[in-house]
Design an enzyme around this catalytic site. Structure first.
Site, PDB file in Angstrom:
ATOM      1  N   LYS A 248       0.849  -1.194   0.000  1.00  7.88           N
ATOM      2  CA  LYS A 248       0.000   0.000   0.000  1.00  7.88           C
ATOM      3  C   LYS A 248       0.884   1.242   0.000  1.00  7.88           C
ATOM      4  CE  LYS A 248      -4.080   1.981   2.233  1.00  7.88           C
ATOM      5  NZ  LYS A 248      -5.109   1.819   3.272  1.00  7.88           N
ATOM      6  N   GLU A 336     -19.214  -5.715  10.942  1.00  4.54           N
ATOM      7  CA  GLU A 336     -20.156  -4.916  11.727  1.00  4.54           C
ATOM      8  C   GLU A 336     -21.182  -5.779  12.457  1.00  4.54           C
ATOM      9  OE1 GLU A 336     -18.524  -2.400   8.412  1.00  4.54           O
ATOM     10  OE2 GLU A 336     -19.473  -4.383   8.513  1.00  4.54           O
ATOM     11  N   ARG A 364     -25.159  -1.955   8.145  1.00  2.00           N
ATOM     12  CA  ARG A 364     -24.797  -3.328   7.794  1.00  2.00           C
ATOM     13  C   ARG A 364     -25.105  -4.318   8.919  1.00  2.00           C
ATOM     14  NH1 ARG A 364     -20.440  -3.361   3.725  1.00  2.00           N
ATOM     15  NH2 ARG A 364     -19.354  -4.980   4.893  1.00  2.00           N
TER      16      ARG A 364
END
Length: 590
Positions: A248, A336, A364
């Protein structure tokens, strides 16, 4: 300086005219283009830099848009957008009336699926693959690119589980960089780490156990290796899984060194990566930090306090508690549903659980909120960050629907502090033997009080506050809208005619205060930073009907439509909750 190749690439078809050696130059140019734009316009940086070679190889090897490519989340899709005809308008990324920061079907034929929330790519691409088979389009490839943080989500596993028995022509590419927004967590992360450091997965390969053909790990920055494996994969039918290792922030040293900060770094020097520092001295703290610091302060006094967040320790500032009390604060990954039910389980054992979660992401876990928390009346405290309009992240991230979708749930208390002091006192109140689940919604960004760290005071549940009395109009604000309302009133010539009430609680409403307001005013305005349909204003309207209030009620809030990206100030003006518009409505009544 003009680019050698990138400025001539208006679609993947142009990319495919180049040699594999020329693609390496395109990678350099694309990385620089992303860095230069994001350095001045802001946005998500590290994820897109990490998949430059992967993006080029995908569009080169596969026949997009005939072959269907789904990017999970979309933080990583900047290069994809630039190579698919949006190079010249990319500087409008995340701006009002510009292109979205995430893939969006109405924006481009190459954006096959809208992905602002994570872990949906496998299910979406599998749906496309099954649909293609039903239509007889056996030549089509279906590709889902998903990160190692996203694939640990329950929904991703549901998609993999089905895909393994579907025989669908699906390729799942795992972009493994060991980080989402914060570092990846969990047992799957440890498994993937072993795989990429040379431990060849054998019969314990979790992917092959799900009936996928496993390939990799492959260096995600080696274009030739990527192109070679893609050619092999195109000839293989059924579900396939390619494990790609990337870094990244690749190509910008500081972004590689600090991957959390450079996920979305703000403005920086494009050549060096040095962040452009802004003078924040004297400015109020961010709401998320008030939450984070206050929770640590309370946890020092109360050892039963627990903090939980689904993959957002930095974004929610739960990181402060994770540093101070690592055994009592948990990042559970992009999960979640698990976060909410885990909180419920701990609450059954007498712990006081603060579940820090963005408003848009609580959506969610709606069933868990109802079935596992509210139905059992467990006193979990939901700290809803990013409630209301959030700005440049746009429609997928605005926290506009929490009040309507929460207000109908029995046992739930819903509060919206208008400043940091109220937020602090609500957190304090929540750990004083609260008997019901509590939602505290607060906005993104800085607060309004420079001096917020005052002694704790217990707040009375369901009690609002009169900020000023008036003779003609009562304006009822919720949460951060108190600031806009106060500013609007200050610019009115007949301000003594306007009463301002900070209601604080959506549920239970302060019925005593409302009856007083109904008896004293004939004109009432409600103002909220959320969906007006079914929101706070609707709650007031319902109670007014029960009380047979004969006056006029005007509701200001976000209309019944999806709101795109732009600055918060621009969006408040568009939806009609800006200082200017509130003042206009007040003047029309005066």
């Amino acid at each position: 300086m003009a680019s050698k190749f990138l400025e001539h690439i208006n679609s993947p078809a142009d990319l495919r005219k180049l040699s594999s050696e020329e693609l390496k130059i395109v990678a350099v140019e694309l990385r620089k283009f992303i860095i230069d734009i994001v350095a001045t316009k802001e946005g998500h940086l590290g994820a897109s830099l990490g998949v430059v070679e992967l993006t080029i190889a995908l569009h080169y090897a596969f026949n997009t848009p005939e072959d269907l490519l789904v990017w999970d989340v979309g933080h990583q899709a900047y290069g994809h957008k630039i190579l698919t005809g949006r190079r010249d308008i990319f500087e409008t990324n995340r701006r009002l009336k510009g292109i979205s920061g995430f893939p969006k079907r109405t924006e481009s034929i190459y954006d096959t699926f809208g992905t602002g929330h994570s872990s949906t790519s496998v299910s979406a691409a599998l749906g496309m693959a099954i649909a293609s088979r039903l239509k007889g389009e056996v030549y089509k490839q279906h590709i889902a690119v998903i990160g190692d943080a996203s694939i640990a989500s329950g929904m991703a596993f549901e998609g993999l589980n089905h895909a393994g028995v579907s025989k669908a022509n699906l390729l799942v590419i795992l972009n493994d960089n060991a980080i989402g927004i914060d570092p990846s967590v969990g047992a799957l992360k440890q498994y993937l780490t072993k795989a990429k450091v040379g431990h060849k997965p054998a019969q314990d390969n979790i992917i092959e156990a799900l009936n996928f053909k496993y390939f990799g790990p492959v260096d995600g920055h080696d274009l030739e290796a990527l192109l070679k494996v893609f050619e092999e994969l195109k000839a293989i039918e059924g579900p396939k899984f390619l494990h790609v290792i990337t870094t990244k922030g690749k190509g910008l040293k500081k972004a590689e060194e600090d991957q959390v900060k450079y996920h979305a770094p703000g403005k920086f020097e494009p050549d060096t990566g040095e962040l452009l520092n802004y003078d924040t001295e004297g400015l109020p703290l961010k709401y998320q930090d008030v939450f984070g610091f206050t929770l640590v302060e309370l946890a020092k006094q109360n050892e039963k306090i627990i903090g939980i967040t689904p993959a957002m320790p930095t974004g929610s500032s739960l990181k402060y508690m994770m540093q101070a009390f690592p055994e009592r604060a948990f990042d559970v990954g992009i999960a979640e549903q698990h976060a909410v039910t885990l909180s419920a389980g701990m609450a059954t054992q007498g712990f006081i659980v603060f579940c820090a979660i963005y408003s848009t992401f609580l959506q969610r876990a709606y069933d868990q909120l109802i079935h596992d928390v509210a139905l059992q009346d467990l006193p979990v405290v939901f700290c809803l960050d990013r409630a209301g309009l959030v700005g440049e992240d746009g429609a997928t991230h605005h926290g506009l629907y929490d009040i309507p979708y929460l207000r109908c749930i029995p046992n739930l208390i819903i509060a919206a502090p208008s400043n940091e002091i109220q937020l602090r006192n609500l957190l304090f109140t929540a750990q004083l033997q609260l008997e019901h689940p509590l939602v505290i919604r607060y906005p993104r960004g800085r607060g309004v009080e420079a001096e917020w760290e005052l002694p704790f005071e217990e707040m009375e549940i369901g009690r609002g506050k009169c900020l000023s009395k008036g003779s003609k109009i009562a304006i009822l604000s919720l949460g951060k809208m108190a600031e806009n309302v106060s500013k609007a009133i200050s610019k009115i010539g007949e301000k003594e005619k306007i009463g301002h009430y900070d209601m604080i609680f959506v549920k239970p409403l302060d019925e005593v205060l409302l009856r007083e307001i109904f008896s004293e005013y004939k004109n009432i305005i409600t103002v909220e930073d959320g969906a007006v349909t079914g929101g706070f204003g609707s709650a007031v309207l319902e109670f007014a009907s029960e009380e047979k209030f004969a006056g006029k009620i005007i509701r200001l809030g976000v209309p019944d439509e999806f709101i795109e990206q732009g600055s918060v100030a621009e969006l408040q003006e568009i939806v009609g909750i800006s200082v200017k518009n509130i003042r206009r409505v007040l003047n029309s009544l005066l």
